[in-house]
Design a protein around this motif. Structure first.
Motif, short mmCIF file in Angstrom:
data_model
loop_
_atom_site.label_atom_id
_atom_site.label_comp_id
_atom_site.label_asym_id
_atom_site.label_seq_id
_atom_site.Cartn_x
_atom_site.Cartn_y
_atom_site.Cartn_z
N ARG A 74 0.32 -0.80 0.00
CA ARG A 74 -0.22 -0.28 0.28
C ARG A 74 0.46 1.14 -0.14
N ASP A 75 2.16 1.32 0.83
CA ASP A 75 2.76 2.72 0.88
C ASP A 75 3.55 2.80 -0.02
N TYR A 76 4.26 1.78 -0.41
CA TYR A 76 5.41 1.86 -1.83
C TYR A 76 4.05 1.94 -3.45
N ASN A 77 2.84 1.67 -3.49
CA ASN A 77 2.37 2.49 -4.39
C ASN A 77 1.58 3.35 -4.40
N ARG A 78 1.33 3.95 -2.71
CA ARG A 78 1.38 5.40 -3.23
C ARG A 78 2.24 6.39 -3.09
N MET A 79 3.62 5.90 -2.84
CA MET A 79 4.59 6.63 -2.56
C MET A 79 4.63 6.86 -4.47
N VAL A 80 5.17 5.42 -4.85
CA VAL A 80 5.24 5.80 -6.27
C VAL A 80 4.27 7.00 -7.34
#
Length: 119
Positions: free
Chosen positions: A68-74
């Motif tokens: 979740r955090d990775y996709n939001r950051m990307v």
């Protein structure tokens, strides 16, 4: 018992407002303090990881969701210099901040000693 801990880590930034925008709006850190110090003509800015004034393990599963955090950051334009990899200790990816500092986005495996340690 004499325990030691790190209270603050200083990062040198080019522009306070630019840095606050990046760390608060893109990385979702919390702005704890932003105080002008007239005697030194600078600002004392303190940020912290979301939901905490200290680094601690997640107390709820929804606090610890690497993808979740990775996709939001990307989607927020964070530059990852190493793509996610699953390692023995957990899942990790490395991203760069505005000033070239490298940070790990890390979700420890459930059995890693740091994941089960309480702070």
């Amino acid at each position: 018992m004499n325990e030691k801990s790190i209270i603050h880590v200083a990062l040198v930034v080019k522009d306070y407002d630019e840095a606050i925008d990046f760390y608060v709006n893109k990385l979702k850190f919390e702005l704890v303090e932003d105080t002008y110090q007239a005697e030194q003509d600078k600002r004392w800015v303190v940020i912290s990881p979301p939901g905490s004034r200290e680094l601690a393990r997640a107390s709820k599963p929804e606090q610890d969701d690497f993808w979740r955090d990775y996709n939001r950051m990307v989607s927020d334009g964070i530059k990852f210099v190493r793509e996610p990899q699953v390692q023995d200790y957990g899942t990790v990816a490395v991203f760069e901040d505005l000033y070239g500092n490298l940070w790990n986005l890390l979700e420890l495996s459930a059995v890693h000693p740091m994941a089960i340690r309480t702070l």
